[in-house]
Motif scaffolding. Sequence first.
Motif, mmCIF file in Angstrom:
data_model
loop_
_atom_site.group_PDB
_atom_site.id
_atom_site.type_symbol
_atom_site.label_atom_id
_atom_site.label_comp_id
_atom_site.label_asym_id
_atom_site.label_seq_id
_atom_site.Cartn_x
_atom_site.Cartn_y
_atom_site.Cartn_z
ATOM 1 N N TYR A 1 1.228 6.273 -17.901
ATOM 2 C CA TYR A 1 1.263 5.680 -19.899
ATOM 3 C C TYR A 1 1.053 6.598 -20.603
ATOM 4 O O TYR A 1 1.591 6.862 -21.827
ATOM 5 C CB TYR A 1 0.365 4.463 -19.564
ATOM 6 N N TYR B 1 -2.061 -2.477 -14.300
ATOM 7 C CA TYR B 1 -2.633 -1.811 -15.293
ATOM 8 C C TYR B 1 -3.939 -2.268 -15.808
ATOM 9 O O TYR B 1 -5.104 -1.788 -15.926
ATOM 10 C CB TYR B 1 -1.737 -1.560 -16.609
ATOM 11 N N PHE C 1 6.731 -0.567 -22.338
ATOM 12 C CA PHE C 1 6.705 0.515 -21.980
ATOM 13 C C PHE C 1 8.307 1.245 -21.218
ATOM 14 O O PHE C 1 8.855 2.607 -21.354
ATOM 15 C CB PHE C 1 5.822 1.073 -21.220
ATOM 16 N N TRP D 1 4.894 7.962 -22.738
ATOM 17 C CA TRP D 1 4.649 7.822 -23.981
ATOM 18 C C TRP D 1 3.713 8.306 -24.341
ATOM 19 O O TRP D 1 4.336 9.099 -26.107
ATOM 20 C CB TRP D 1 3.740 5.883 -24.049
#
Length: 904
Positions: free
Chosen positions: A662, A567, A588, A666
């Motif tokens: 992500y 990331y 996460f 999320w």
Amino acid sequence: MSQTDFSHKNLEKNFDPKTVETRWSTDYWNQFGIYHAEPHEVLESGKKPYTVLMPPPNVTGSLTIGHVLNHTLQDIFIRYHRMMGHEALWLPGTDHAGIATQTVVERRLRKENVTRHDLGREKFLEHVWQWREEYGGLIVKQLQRLGVSCDWRRNLFTMDETASRAVVNVFVKLYNDGLIYKGKRIINWCPVSQTALSDEEVIMKTQKDPFVHVRYQLADDAEKFITIATVRAETILADVAVAVNPNDERYKDLIGKEVLVPIAGRKIPIIADDYVEIEFGTGALKITPAHDPNDYAVAQRHNLPIISVIGQDGKMTDEFGYKGMDRFDARKKIMADLEAAGAIEKVEDYEHNVGYSERADVVVEPFLSEQWFVKMKPLAEPALKAVEDGEIHFHPERWINTYRHWMENIQDWCISRQLWWGHRIPAWYDEEGNIYVAHNEEEAEKLSGKKNLRQDEDVLDTWFSSWLWPLTTLRWEKPGDDGEVFEAFYPTSTLVTGPDIIFFWVARMIMAGLYFKGDVPFRDVYFTSIIRDMKGRKLSKSLGNSPDPLAVMDEYGTDALRFTVIYLAPLGQDVLFGAEKCEQGRNFATKIWNATRFLFMNRNELFENEADFAKKYAETDFAPDPNDEAEKWIFSRLNSTLKSYHGAMAQFRINDLTKILYDFIWGDYCDWFLEMMKVRLQKAETAAQKQAILCKAIFIFESAVKALHPIMPFVTEEIWQNILQRNEGESISEVKIPEPLESWSQEAAEADIEFIKKTIDEIRSVRSVLGLPPATVASAKANAVSEVALSRLQNNAEYIERLARVTLEIGMGIEKPKASAGAVVEGTEIFILLEGLVDLDKERARLEKEIKKVQGYVKQLEGKLSNEKFVSKAPAEVVAGEREKLSAAKLNLEKLNENLASLS
């Protein structure tokens, strides 16, 4: 187990990375050979191969954050292509690390007051092999803990028999082809390790040394002198000339004359050579060919003699009273003697880069020595052409310029090392010193017609085995002797490596592949980022700023470390890493875990047993309900996500994969869709409707989990295994990552729900500012700015009411109620009725603050659009977009001012 038992499909309340990692890495993936790749699948079944070479870590090494980044990237590539249907082979291995390993073993022996010379070569090598058996597998175990999906059956050690035979065969061929020779040249020499070093084994350090300006008296005139400047006063004793630039007017009259070497008293000529920089120092250079590679080249051009005054041990060997002194002690003594003789004009501090031995951490000595060399220019030309012609692609492309510069200025490669651990040079000598290069002693005896030959004592540079890595990992041993593994998987696909070894490994592998196989060794090279600490410093043991990856995995979990390091690592940019950043990855993983538990809780409530769920899941039409905005939106977002995901992989934007997933998992799925799904489940009238809603939700989540697997393999395997009953030996690693499906694309639905999300966010923001408790249901009104906005609000009113905790009246032309808080979403006004809820003075202050913020934004946009340079040069669509932003901002400002006025 009864059919109604879902217990084995329920996840623990809290995600425990250690339990999950142990279950899949040790007890499952290896047991069932999930990552084995077979050549017959390519040669007979026609599967497309995808091959990755592991840059072999040193057998002495242990896992670093750099390894984590490099190997996680490789694992993402290999897992992705395996899941996309390739016969994916990741070839692992370790490097024998000649100098490093010998240093470690010799240090161990010294504790027992024993040297390698006490033992002799054969016994010493037994100790090295014993050490390797005892400690050499450490980094392999650590890599396995990282979850790398190699075919561990094919693990290669560079000293294995097949690799060793390939090294010998290559040496003999290159020698017979006239590309290997033995000769005297200046090389990097480590006085401690007592061996030649390759350039990559030399670490440059910045340091200050005295820059001594020394007068050299003219031989024919005691009153005249020429001044040179040097940081190596100890080598003055080996001077054979003073060189000046032929265009330097200061010294033209002195060319051809002689000077006296201080202390030595020897007469040496003043010569002219373009190599000398007029502006550097005094413009006059002392030429010491035995102790400087550039001086050596000058000496060759002018046929000068060569004198050496420093030995292999770094001590003086001169005849002027310094013999036996350490080179740096001699430097101080010679400077003092020069000062006493009146030969020093001045001394300055000089900051420069000095080469240090990577292992011994001592200053490397340029040393004239007889060594073995490879002629590089004939090998470099086709290797450069292969990259420039696009047969090999560099990512990022800018490294082509670095590669080209080195290849065009390449020097011959010193391949001999004065060590015992390594591949011994296959050359034998007779009593007269004649050389016989052969595959073995018997062949050398046949070539020479003599017995009792002596084999060369030196071994080959470690990189001489590493440059064959794409060949030897596929069990290639010599030209024309390819096996089925080699035939199936060569050339390999993607190499992941650091840019610091682009010359010493990447370039040489390309040369070897082209020379011995006539084809490049790989198609793509991905250069990793440099990892730095949060202060921007490179990670190093000496600074103590390099986190222990094993400790990080213990604290945060392996998936969290893998996710975080990728990331943070955009292609071609440095990474600022601190262990605490892995909290994002851990959060996460926890978010995914909790979402799974929520889905499983509903699955267990809505289905009588596992078989019932499996049947319904298999029969479900995974397409959005045309009457449900949320379902149309999430399918469309899944389509967009998968399109971006596969596109990023094709463009080697691996860092983008983490951000894409992500944001979807999320943001879209957990924060919004699951909350909307709760509303939908409560609204659904029949069990069948609820089951269909849940099955689609699980399908979308499973699709995202599959895409996430290459990045976070452990948690995704655990979740996938528990969605349905899996057969023993099945793995998510072998399941296809979904492709985007255009029938899912619903741009209108995405726009609708984005509007609803903004509306809910604005209401939540107002509630937060007002300090409303979560349980309080407020009254609200929405004044739609258009028919489209009205439709959006009406179709999704239940989501707004439930997720924003309001009762909502929707219409057009609704006037702002007195004593209400307002928000504006794309021109639509949202009013929260304040009577009895809030302090009106506080709401006025909030509005004034928001107005000031929007006024600043309007001013910024107006400034940009009044800039003629921007308006004339920017693309028309960009300018139009900025004008739309300005129009919307002004509308928002107008509404906010009206809201404030209504409170007065």
